[in-house]
Design a protein around this motif. Structure first.
Motif, PDB file in Angstrom:
ATOM      1  N   ARG A 120       0.819  -1.210   0.000  1.00 56.51           N
ATOM      2  CA  ARG A 120       0.000   0.000   0.000  1.00 56.51           C
ATOM      3  C   ARG A 120       0.854   1.261   0.000  1.00 56.51           C
ATOM      4  O   ARG A 120       0.437   2.292  -0.526  1.00 56.51           O
ATOM      5  CB  ARG A 120      -0.958  -0.012   1.197  1.00 56.51           C
ATOM      6  CG  ARG A 120      -2.186  -0.850   0.897  1.00 56.51           C
ATOM      7  CD  ARG A 120      -2.912  -1.302   2.134  1.00 56.51           C
ATOM      8  NE  ARG A 120      -4.129  -2.017   1.777  1.00 56.51           N
ATOM      9  CZ  ARG A 120      -4.149  -3.255   1.281  1.00 56.51           C
ATOM     10  NH1 ARG A 120      -3.013  -3.901   1.099  1.00 56.51           N
ATOM     11  NH2 ARG A 120      -5.288  -3.849   0.962  1.00 56.51           N
ATOM     12  N   TRP A 161      -2.207   6.852   2.179  1.00 53.52           N
ATOM     13  CA  TRP A 161      -1.644   5.597   2.721  1.00 53.52           C
ATOM     14  C   TRP A 161      -2.297   5.262   4.060  1.00 53.52           C
ATOM     15  O   TRP A 161      -2.682   4.124   4.309  1.00 53.52           O
ATOM     16  CB  TRP A 161      -0.136   5.734   2.865  1.00 53.52           C
ATOM     17  CG  TRP A 161       0.547   4.507   3.395  1.00 53.52           C
ATOM     18  CD1 TRP A 161       0.474   3.235   2.891  1.00 53.52           C
ATOM     19  CD2 TRP A 161       1.409   4.437   4.535  1.00 53.52           C
ATOM     20  NE1 TRP A 161       1.244   2.376   3.643  1.00 53.52           N
ATOM     21  CE2 TRP A 161       1.828   3.082   4.657  1.00 53.52           C
ATOM     22  CE3 TRP A 161       1.869   5.372   5.450  1.00 53.52           C
ATOM     23  CZ2 TRP A 161       2.680   2.659   5.674  1.00 53.52           C
ATOM     24  CZ3 TRP A 161       2.736   4.957   6.448  1.00 53.52           C
ATOM     25  CH2 TRP A 161       3.122   3.612   6.555  1.00 53.52           C
ATOM     26  N   GLN A 163      -5.236   6.171   5.144  1.00 54.54           N
ATOM     27  CA  GLN A 163      -6.630   5.792   4.923  1.00 54.54           C
ATOM     28  C   GLN A 163      -6.747   4.389   4.339  1.00 54.54           C
ATOM     29  O   GLN A 163      -7.701   3.656   4.646  1.00 54.54           O
ATOM     30  CB  GLN A 163      -7.310   6.803   3.996  1.00 54.54           C
ATOM     31  CG  GLN A 163      -7.517   8.177   4.607  1.00 54.54           C
ATOM     32  CD  GLN A 163      -8.396   8.128   5.851  1.00 54.54           C
ATOM     33  OE1 GLN A 163      -9.377   7.387   5.908  1.00 54.54           O
ATOM     34  NE2 GLN A 163      -8.044   8.918   6.858  1.00 54.54           N
ATOM     35  N   SER A 164      -5.781   4.000   3.497  1.00 50.65           N
ATOM     36  CA  SER A 164      -5.846   2.677   2.878  1.00 50.65           C
ATOM     37  C   SER A 164      -5.736   1.565   3.914  1.00 50.65           C
ATOM     38  O   SER A 164      -6.221   0.442   3.695  1.00 50.65           O
ATOM     39  CB  SER A 164      -4.729   2.526   1.836  1.00 50.65           C
ATOM     40  OG  SER A 164      -3.452   2.377   2.453  1.00 50.65           O
ATOM     41  N   LYS A 166      -7.194   1.533   6.721  1.00 50.29           N
ATOM     42  CA  LYS A 166      -8.457   1.405   7.441  1.00 50.29           C
ATOM     43  C   LYS A 166      -9.451   0.536   6.679  1.00 50.29           C
ATOM     44  O   LYS A 166     -10.518   0.229   7.197  1.00 50.29           O
ATOM     45  CB  LYS A 166      -9.075   2.787   7.671  1.00 50.29           C
ATOM     46  CG  LYS A 166      -8.247   3.695   8.582  1.00 50.29           C
ATOM     47  CD  LYS A 166      -8.938   5.039   8.762  1.00 50.29           C
ATOM     48  CE  LYS A 166      -8.139   5.959   9.679  1.00 50.29           C
ATOM     49  NZ  LYS A 166      -8.814   7.274   9.852  1.00 50.29           N
ATOM     50  N   ARG A 167      -9.092   0.141   5.473  1.00 51.38           N
ATOM     51  CA  ARG A 167      -9.998  -0.651   4.643  1.00 51.38           C
ATOM     52  C   ARG A 167     -10.053  -2.098   5.123  1.00 51.38           C
ATOM     53  O   ARG A 167      -9.061  -2.636   5.633  1.00 51.38           O
ATOM     54  CB  ARG A 167      -9.542  -0.603   3.187  1.00 51.38           C
ATOM     55  CG  ARG A 167      -9.630   0.785   2.562  1.00 51.38           C
ATOM     56  CD  ARG A 167      -8.859   0.812   1.248  1.00 51.38           C
ATOM     57  NE  ARG A 167      -9.336  -0.225   0.344  1.00 51.38           N
ATOM     58  CZ  ARG A 167     -10.183  -0.019  -0.650  1.00 51.38           C
ATOM     59  NH1 ARG A 167     -10.657   1.199  -0.861  1.00 51.38           N
ATOM     60  NH2 ARG A 167     -10.563  -1.001  -1.439  1.00 51.38           N
ATOM     61  N   PRO A 168     -11.198  -2.752   4.955  1.00 54.68           N
ATOM     62  CA  PRO A 168     -11.339  -4.154   5.388  1.00 54.68           C
ATOM     63  C   PRO A 168     -10.350  -5.091   4.699  1.00 54.68           C
ATOM     64  O   PRO A 168      -9.888  -6.057   5.299  1.00 54.68           O
ATOM     65  CB  PRO A 168     -12.786  -4.493   5.023  1.00 54.68           C
ATOM     66  CG  PRO A 168     -13.489  -3.182   4.982  1.00 54.68           C
ATOM     67  CD  PRO A 168     -12.483  -2.198   4.480  1.00 54.68           C
ATOM     68  N   ASP A 169     -10.026  -4.810   3.418  1.00 60.12           N
ATOM     69  CA  ASP A 169      -9.131  -5.720   2.715  1.00 60.12           C
ATOM     70  C   ASP A 169      -7.725  -5.682   3.298  1.00 60.12           C
ATOM     71  O   ASP A 169      -7.003  -6.672   3.255  1.00 60.12           O
ATOM     72  CB  ASP A 169      -9.101  -5.417   1.217  1.00 60.12           C
ATOM     73  CG  ASP A 169      -8.677  -3.985   0.916  1.00 60.12           C
ATOM     74  OD1 ASP A 169      -8.779  -3.131   1.815  1.00 60.12           O
ATOM     75  OD2 ASP A 169      -8.253  -3.722  -0.227  1.00 60.12           O
ATOM     76  N   PHE A 170      -7.325  -4.517   3.861  1.00 62.02           N
ATOM     77  CA  PHE A 170      -6.014  -4.436   4.507  1.00 62.02           C
ATOM     78  C   PHE A 170      -5.985  -5.318   5.756  1.00 62.02           C
ATOM     79  O   PHE A 170      -5.036  -6.075   5.978  1.00 62.02           O
ATOM     80  CB  PHE A 170      -5.696  -2.990   4.874  1.00 62.02           C
ATOM     81  CG  PHE A 170      -4.415  -2.830   5.655  1.00 62.02           C
ATOM     82  CD1 PHE A 170      -3.189  -2.867   5.018  1.00 62.02           C
ATOM     83  CD2 PHE A 170      -4.445  -2.641   7.042  1.00 62.02           C
ATOM     84  CE1 PHE A 170      -2.008  -2.725   5.724  1.00 62.02           C
ATOM     85  CE2 PHE A 170      -3.274  -2.499   7.755  1.00 62.02           C
ATOM     86  CZ  PHE A 170      -2.054  -2.543   7.103  1.00 62.02           C
ATOM     87  N   THR A 171      -7.034  -5.236   6.570  1.00 62.43           N
ATOM     88  CA  THR A 171      -7.119  -6.076   7.765  1.00 62.43           C
ATOM     89  C   THR A 171      -7.125  -7.551   7.389  1.00 62.43           C
ATOM     90  O   THR A 171      -6.481  -8.376   8.048  1.00 62.43           O
ATOM     91  CB  THR A 171      -8.385  -5.736   8.569  1.00 62.43           C
ATOM     92  OG1 THR A 171      -8.366  -4.346   8.912  1.00 62.43           O
ATOM     93  CG2 THR A 171      -8.463  -6.566   9.840  1.00 62.43           C
ATOM     94  N   TYR A 172      -7.836  -7.875   6.316  1.00 64.23           N
ATOM     95  CA  TYR A 172      -7.898  -9.265   5.868  1.00 64.23           C
ATOM     96  C   TYR A 172      -6.508  -9.768   5.485  1.00 64.23           C
ATOM     97  O   TYR A 172      -6.115 -10.885   5.845  1.00 64.23           O
ATOM     98  CB  TYR A 172      -8.848  -9.375   4.687  1.00 64.23           C
ATOM     99  CG  TYR A 172      -9.010 -10.789   4.162  1.00 64.23           C
ATOM    100  CD1 TYR A 172      -9.892 -11.676   4.760  1.00 64.23           C
ATOM    101  CD2 TYR A 172      -8.265 -11.230   3.059  1.00 64.23           C
ATOM    102  CE1 TYR A 172     -10.046 -12.971   4.289  1.00 64.23           C
ATOM    103  CE2 TYR A 172      -8.406 -12.525   2.581  1.00 64.23           C
ATOM    104  CZ  TYR A 172      -9.293 -13.394   3.200  1.00 64.23           C
ATOM    105  OH  TYR A 172      -9.419 -14.677   2.735  1.00 64.23           O
TER     106      TYR A 172
END
Length: 382
Positions: A120, A161, A163-164, A166-172
Motif C-alpha cells: 500500500r 496511505w 486511509q488505505s 483502514k480498509r477491510p481488505d487491509f485487515t484481511y
C-alpha cells in the motif's frame, strides 16, 4: 506520541554504501582476517525487514510533514529554498528507495512477498516525483512554490496511505498469517490424534536445525530448502528413521540466525525409547552429512524436564493427559507463522506428514480402557 529517532534513519554515507552494493556483495573479513564477499541477498533480507519496521512505526504515529519547519531558505535572504533535514522525510525517502529498487529496478522483488504495509505504500508513493528525485539523484534547491507543492503532495500521499490501512481488505491481508497458523494448528492436531489412534505410545523428538553464526548470512532460502529436502528424503532411506511415524516442520528467519527449521518427529514408542540420543543423531546428520559442516542443531529433548513447563518430549502414552497437554502447547508454538519467513520466501513455511488412517497400522498393546484419546481436549483456537 511516537518520535522518530535520527539513529534509525540512514545517513547519506550509509545510503551511498547501500546503493553501491545493490548489484553485488559487501567485502568483509572472516575470523582469520581474510577478505570475503557478503552476498547481496543477505542485505536485501535485512532491508525488507527494516522497511517493514519503519512502515509499521509510521502507521502507528500517523504524522504529517510540517511545511513551515521543512521549507527553509538555501541561505540567508535567498529566494531559493531547500527542505530541511527531517526524520519522517528521511524515512520516507529511504523506504521509497529500497522498495522501488527491489520491486522495479531489479528482479529481487520476485523472490519476496512484501507486507500489506509495503504494497500500500507503493500504491500511494510509487509515482511520487519528489521521492524519485531525492532518492536516486542529488537533492537540489527549488522555488518556495515548488517546495510547498512537494510537501503538500507528500502529505496527501501520506494521508492516502493512512486511509488505505483502514480498509477491510487491509485487515484481511494482515490476518493472513493468523489464518494460516490456525489451519496449520488444526492439521498438526489432526496428525497427532490420528497417530495416537493407531499407536498407543509415541516417542516425541524435537530439534531446531539451523546454521552457524558465520555461515547463516550466506544461506539463502533455496539452499535452506534444499538441505531440508535432503533431510526429508532420508526419512525413507536411513535406518535412523526406520520407526518414524510422522513429523512436522516450520521455517523461520531471524537477523542473527538466518533461516532455520523447527522439526518435531513422532516415532513408534514401542520401538524407540532413547529420545535424547535420537535427537542428537538427527542433529549430527544435519550438521555433518546434510549441510557439510555448516549446520547447527539444538537438541530440545536434552534437559526437557527442566526447560519446559509443559514437557512434551520423550515417550507419551495415549492416556498420559499431562504430557499430551504439553504436546498441544508445543503445537501452538510450532504452527505460529513466522512473519519474516512469510515475507522473505515465496515457498512453503510449514508442513506436516500425511495423516495416517486407522487401517494404516495396527494398534499395539492390550485393548484400551477408553475409546478415545485424552487428546480430544485440544482447543484449536489460537
Amino acid at each position: 506520541m511516537y518520535q522518530y529517532a535520527y539513529h534509525d534513519t540512514p545517513t547519506d554515507e550509509e545510503m551511498l554504501d547501500w546503493l553501491g552494493g545493490l548489484h553485488g556483495g559487501e567485502i568483509i573479513s572472516n575470523p582469520l582476517g581474510q577478505p570475503i564477499t557478503m552476498p547481496s541477498d543477505y542485505h536485501w533480507r535485512k532491508d525488507l525487514v527494516w522497511v517493514d519496521h519503519q512502515l509499521k512505526a509510521m502507521a502507528d504515529a500517523r504524522q504529517i510533514l510540517d511545511h513551515q519547519r521543512l521549507i527553509q531558505p538555501e541561505a540567508f535572504g535567498a529566494e531559493m529554498v531547500v527542505l530541511a533535514p527531517d526524520p519522517l522525510l528521511e524515512t520516507l525517502t529511504t523506504v521509497f528507495t529500497v522498495l522501488v529498487t527491489m520491486l522495479h529496478e531489479t528482479d529481487i522483488g520476485q523472490y519476496y512477498r512484501p507486507s500489506p504495509y509495503a504494497t500500500r505504500f507503493m500504491w500511494a508513493f510509487g509515482q511520487c516525483a519528489h521521492l524519485q528525485k531525492v532518492g536516486f539523484h542529488q537533492p537540489s534547491t527549488m522555488s518556495r512554490q515548488a517546495a510547498d507543492q512537494a510537501v503538500t503532495d507528500l502529505n496527501q500521499r501520506l494521508e492516502a496511505w493512512y486511509q488505505s490501512m483502514k480498509r477491510p481488505d487491509f485487515t484481511y491481508e494482515c490476518n493472513r498469517n493468523r489464518r494460516n497458523s490456525f489451519n496449520n494448528y488444526k492439521r498438526l492436531c489432526e496428525l497427532m490424534r490420528a497417530l495416537f489412534s493407531c499407536h498407543s505410545r509415541l516417542m516425541v523428538v524435537r530439534v531446531d536445525l539451523g546454521y552457524s553464526e558465520f555461515d547463516s548470512p550466506y544461506i539463502d532460502y533455496e539452499t535452506a530448502r534444499y538441505h531440508r529436502e535432503q533431510l526429508c528424503l532420508a526419512f525413507n532411506t536411513h535406518s535412523l528413521f526406520k520407526h518414524l511415524l510422522g513429523y512436522a516442520w516450520k521455517l523461520e528467519w531471524q537477523s542473527k540466525k538466518g533461516f532455520h527449521y523447527h522439526f518435531i518427529f513422532f516415532f513408534d514408542g514401542h520401538q524407540c525409547q532413547e529420545d535424547i540420543t535420537q535427537a542428537r543423531l538427527i542433529g549430527e546428520m544435519w550438521e555433518r552429512t546434510i549441510t557439510g559442516g555448516q549446520g547447527r542443531c539444538w537438541n530440545c529433548n536434552l534437559n526437557a524436564d527442566k526447560t519446559y513447563h509443559y514437557n512434551a518430549m520423550g515417550c507419551i502414552d495415549y492416556h498420559d493427559s499431562q504430557k499430551q497437554r504439553g504436546l498441544f502447547k508445543l503445537a501452538k508454538y510450532l504452527t505460529k507463522i513466522d512473519e519474516y519467513a512469510a515475507m522473505l520466501v515465496n515457498g512453503r513455511t510449514f508442513q506436516t506428514s500425511r495423516k495416517p488412517s486407522i487401517n494404516d497400522g495396527q494398534r499395539r498393546g492390550r485393548p484400551r480402557l477408553y475409546q478415545s484419546s485424552p487428546l480430544n481436549y485440544g482447543n484449536t483456537d489460537l
